[in-house]
Design a protein around this motif. Sequence first.
Motif, PDB file in Angstrom:
ATOM      1  N   PRO A   2       0.827  -1.209   0.000  1.00  0.00           N
ATOM      2  CA  PRO A   2       0.000   0.000   0.000  1.00  0.00           C
ATOM      3  C   PRO A   2       0.859   1.256   0.000  1.00  0.00           C
ATOM      4  CG  PRO A   2       0.039  -0.956   2.170  1.00  0.00           C
ATOM      5  CD  PRO A   2       0.762  -1.911   1.269  1.00  0.00           C
ATOM      6  N   LYS A   3       0.310   2.301  -0.575  1.00  0.00           N
ATOM      7  CA  LYS A   3       0.981   3.605  -0.580  1.00  0.00           C
ATOM      8  C   LYS A   3       0.392   4.443   0.539  1.00  0.00           C
ATOM      9  CE  LYS A   3       3.452   3.051  -4.303  1.00  0.00           C
ATOM     10  NZ  LYS A   3       4.820   2.738  -4.165  1.00  0.00           N
ATOM     11  N   LEU A   4       1.250   4.998   1.377  1.00  0.00           N
ATOM     12  CA  LEU A   4       0.801   5.850   2.462  1.00  0.00           C
ATOM     13  C   LEU A   4       0.971   7.298   2.057  1.00  0.00           C
ATOM     14  CD1 LEU A   4       2.457   4.068   5.527  1.00  0.00           C
ATOM     15  CD2 LEU A   4       0.076   3.950   4.838  1.00  0.00           C
ATOM     16  N   SER A   5       0.032   8.117   2.480  1.00  0.00           N
ATOM     17  CA  SER A   5       0.193   9.550   2.254  1.00  0.00           C
ATOM     18  C   SER A   5       1.206  10.068   3.262  1.00  0.00           C
ATOM     19  CB  SER A   5      -1.148  10.259   2.426  1.00  0.00           C
ATOM     20  OG  SER A   5      -1.473  10.354   3.799  1.00  0.00           O
ATOM     21  N   PRO A   6       1.772  11.245   3.015  1.00  0.00           N
ATOM     22  CA  PRO A   6       2.737  11.786   3.978  1.00  0.00           C
ATOM     23  C   PRO A   6       2.144  11.982   5.375  1.00  0.00           C
ATOM     24  CG  PRO A   6       2.889  12.955   1.908  1.00  0.00           C
ATOM     25  CD  PRO A   6       1.693  12.058   1.802  1.00  0.00           C
ATOM     26  N   ALA A   7       0.836  12.110   5.478  1.00  0.00           N
ATOM     27  CA  ALA A   7       0.196  12.321   6.780  1.00  0.00           C
ATOM     28  C   ALA A   7      -0.048  11.023   7.535  1.00  0.00           C
ATOM     29  CB  ALA A   7      -1.129  13.054   6.585  1.00  0.00           C
ATOM     30  N   ASP A   8      -0.015   9.880   6.838  1.00  0.00           N
ATOM     31  CA  ASP A   8      -0.275   8.596   7.490  1.00  0.00           C
ATOM     32  C   ASP A   8       0.930   8.137   8.292  1.00  0.00           C
ATOM     33  OD1 ASP A   8      -2.849   8.251   6.512  1.00  0.00           O
ATOM     34  OD2 ASP A   8      -2.137   7.297   4.671  1.00  0.00           O
ATOM     35  N   VAL A   9       0.686   7.751   9.533  1.00  0.00           N
ATOM     36  CA  VAL A   9       1.725   7.183  10.390  1.00  0.00           C
ATOM     37  C   VAL A   9       1.181   5.874  10.939  1.00  0.00           C
ATOM     38  CG1 VAL A   9       3.172   7.506  12.433  1.00  0.00           C
ATOM     39  CG2 VAL A   9       2.555   9.476  11.027  1.00  0.00           C
ATOM     40  N   PRO A  10       1.658   4.735  10.432  1.00  0.00           N
ATOM     41  CA  PRO A  10       1.116   3.452  10.884  1.00  0.00           C
ATOM     42  C   PRO A  10       1.424   3.169  12.347  1.00  0.00           C
ATOM     43  CG  PRO A  10       2.430   3.186   8.895  1.00  0.00           C
ATOM     44  CD  PRO A  10       2.648   4.583   9.383  1.00  0.00           C
ATOM     45  N   GLU A  11       0.491   2.531  13.005  1.00  0.00           N
ATOM     46  CA  GLU A  11       0.718   2.019  14.350  1.00  0.00           C
ATOM     47  C   GLU A  11       1.556   0.750  14.204  1.00  0.00           C
ATOM     48  OE1 GLU A  11      -1.875   0.440  18.179  1.00  0.00           O
ATOM     49  OE2 GLU A  11      -2.893   0.917  16.305  1.00  0.00           O
ATOM     50  N   VAL A  12       2.523   0.561  15.088  1.00  0.00           N
ATOM     51  CA  VAL A  12       3.388  -0.617  15.034  1.00  0.00           C
ATOM     52  C   VAL A  12       3.032  -1.529  16.202  1.00  0.00           C
ATOM     53  CG1 VAL A  12       5.762  -1.461  15.119  1.00  0.00           C
ATOM     54  CG2 VAL A  12       5.245   0.675  13.923  1.00  0.00           C
ATOM     55  N   LYS A  13       2.742  -2.788  15.900  1.00  0.00           N
ATOM     56  CA  LYS A  13       2.387  -3.783  16.916  1.00  0.00           C
ATOM     57  C   LYS A  13       3.426  -4.899  16.879  1.00  0.00           C
ATOM     58  CE  LYS A  13      -2.063  -2.598  17.840  1.00  0.00           C
ATOM     59  NZ  LYS A  13      -2.944  -2.796  18.919  1.00  0.00           N
ATOM     60  N   LEU A  14       3.791  -5.385  18.031  1.00  0.00           N
ATOM     61  CA  LEU A  14       4.716  -6.514  18.137  1.00  0.00           C
ATOM     62  C   LEU A  14       3.910  -7.794  18.097  1.00  0.00           C
ATOM     63  CD1 LEU A  14       7.718  -7.163  18.541  1.00  0.00           C
ATOM     64  CD2 LEU A  14       7.298  -7.139  20.984  1.00  0.00           C
ATOM     65  N   ASP A  15       4.240  -8.687  17.180  1.00  0.00           N
ATOM     66  CA  ASP A  15       3.483  -9.942  17.107  1.00  0.00           C
ATOM     67  C   ASP A  15       4.004 -10.933  18.138  1.00  0.00           C
ATOM     68  OD1 ASP A  15       5.665 -11.331  16.065  1.00  0.00           O
ATOM     69  OD2 ASP A  15       4.663 -11.923  14.240  1.00  0.00           O
ATOM     70  N   ALA A  16       3.395 -12.082  18.186  1.00  0.00           N
ATOM     71  CA  ALA A  16       3.681 -13.057  19.241  1.00  0.00           C
ATOM     72  C   ALA A  16       4.961 -13.850  19.026  1.00  0.00           C
ATOM     73  CB  ALA A  16       2.510 -14.025  19.375  1.00  0.00           C
ATOM     74  N   GLY A  17       5.581 -13.761  17.874  1.00  0.00           N
ATOM     75  CA  GLY A  17       6.781 -14.551  17.605  1.00  0.00           C
ATOM     76  C   GLY A  17       7.997 -13.972  18.298  1.00  0.00           C
ATOM     77  N   ALA A  18       8.267 -14.409  19.508  1.00  0.00           N
ATOM     78  CA  ALA A  18       9.380 -13.865  20.283  1.00  0.00           C
ATOM     79  C   ALA A  18      10.408 -14.928  20.637  1.00  0.00           C
ATOM     80  CB  ALA A  18       8.848 -13.200  21.549  1.00  0.00           C
ATOM     81  N   ALA A  19      10.506 -15.968  19.846  1.00  0.00           N
ATOM     82  CA  ALA A  19      11.434 -17.067  20.147  1.00  0.00           C
ATOM     83  C   ALA A  19      12.884 -16.592  20.186  1.00  0.00           C
ATOM     84  CB  ALA A  19      11.276 -18.178  19.129  1.00  0.00           C
ATOM     85  N   HIS A  20      13.232 -15.611  19.365  1.00  0.00           N
ATOM     86  CA  HIS A  20      14.616 -15.121  19.343  1.00  0.00           C
ATOM     87  C   HIS A  20      14.988 -14.470  20.670  1.00  0.00           C
ATOM     88  CE1 HIS A  20      15.423 -15.946  15.134  1.00  0.00           C
ATOM     89  NE2 HIS A  20      14.196 -15.551  14.880  1.00  0.00           N
ATOM     90  N   ILE A  21      14.015 -13.817  21.308  1.00  0.00           N
ATOM     91  CA  ILE A  21      14.289 -13.193  22.599  1.00  0.00           C
ATOM     92  C   ILE A  21      14.550 -14.272  23.640  1.00  0.00           C
ATOM     93  CG2 ILE A  21      13.329 -11.779  24.456  1.00  0.00           C
ATOM     94  CD1 ILE A  21      11.709 -10.300  22.279  1.00  0.00           C
ATOM     95  N   GLU A  22      13.677 -15.251  23.701  1.00  0.00           N
ATOM     96  CA  GLU A  22      13.828 -16.311  24.699  1.00  0.00           C
ATOM     97  C   GLU A  22      15.149 -17.053  24.523  1.00  0.00           C
ATOM     98  OE1 GLU A  22      11.551 -20.188  26.523  1.00  0.00           O
ATOM     99  OE2 GLU A  22      10.572 -19.004  24.974  1.00  0.00           O
ATOM    100  N   ALA A  23      15.508 -17.327  23.283  1.00  0.00           N
ATOM    101  CA  ALA A  23      16.748 -18.059  23.022  1.00  0.00           C
ATOM    102  C   ALA A  23      17.978 -17.256  23.430  1.00  0.00           C
ATOM    103  CB  ALA A  23      16.830 -18.428  21.544  1.00  0.00           C
ATOM    104  N   SER A  24      17.883 -15.934  23.436  1.00  0.00           N
ATOM    105  CA  SER A  24      19.028 -15.087  23.769  1.00  0.00           C
ATOM    106  C   SER A  24      19.219 -14.893  25.263  1.00  0.00           C
ATOM    107  CB  SER A  24      18.871 -13.715  23.114  1.00  0.00           C
ATOM    108  OG  SER A  24      18.877 -13.837  21.721  1.00  0.00           O
TER     109      SER A  24
END
Length: 145
Positions: A2-24
């Motif tokens: 999708p093309k965003l207009s200069p005024a659009d600022v997407p909300e960022v959500k963290l998904d549930a895939g956090a295996a890399h954190i646990e492994a570290s």
Amino acid sequence: MPKLSPADVPEVKLDAGAAHIEASLSRDQRRGLFERPGTTVYAIVALTSKSYTGHADGEDKDPQVKVRVTECEVARSTEDAAALADAKRAMWRGRQIDGTLDEVGEGPQRPDAALLDVTATKPTEDELKAHKRAVEDRRRNEYVR
């Protein structure tokens, strides 16, 4: 895409895939996070966008993107944690000076410079390869006997 207009600022959500954190995280770090609420660990993470929603023609939703932690390394010593905290503060100062605290900006040009003192004492890629070869050689020699 999708093309965003200069005024659009997407909300960022963290998904549930956090295996890399646990492994570290080490066993002690995991226990510390559980047993002592408020415990902080410092980490370097890579975020990768996985999906987006809310930006189709005629759709009345704000744009949103889901990201996943796809790489993570957690500081395992007080020196590493201090270096990461210093780098974070340096990046924050850069965003403050650039006026990008409320938006995504380029930030400082060399945030890794704050880590050079610590990274100088860490193994190089060649040292890691040599270590892996030595471990593999020991494993092979064990079976040859």
